[in-house]
Design a protein around this motif. Sequence first.
Motif: not given
Length: 202
Positions: A24-28, A93-95, A111-113
């Motif tokens: 799962y990812v935090l999108l900002y 690289t977003d991990h 992850y963050t993207k």
Amino acid sequence: MARFQKVELAEALELGPNWRHFCYVLLYAPNPGMLFHRIPLRYAVLMQMRFDGRLGFPGGFMEMQDSSLEDGLNRELQEKLGEAASAFRVERTDHRSSRAGTKPNIVAHFYTKLLTLEQLEALEASAPRAKEHGLEVLGLVQVPLYTLQDGVGGLTAFLENSFIGNAREELLEALRDLQILEPGSFSNLKIPAHHLPRTHGT
């Protein structure tokens, strides 16, 4: 409830076939907007309301056809956020972190993207047409990153919602480590100690 412990990504990838992987990812995105013409928004950060009424991040379980964690995550994003999710790709690289828990054996990968504001707004627009909208995902929400004059309204009040798993802690860690909040504002938040991210362990 399973207790999740942080593990290195390489260690997580070596776990056997009895383990399932959830990404799962935090999108900002940077946001130059102002609330009430005086409160800088700084960033837009997305979370989602899940089918169980808890807040979490978009993502899902990996499937047999997925050749990598990131392939599975990007597939899940298109299912849950719609066609606008094809405009970008979450990469290795977003991990940020992995956590393993037993009963059942699950490894959660966070992850963050960083997106552009236009990409993020396109996601908000396309999400209601996504395959899982109204089923696994009930809607997207932006995290209020400011604090109102009462010292509680805004982020502090938002954190009192119900979050799935480690989502609250992971949100706070990302806000701190990515310097999404204004410098010095993190330490001034009225956040209960049990909500604060830990520096070691889980």
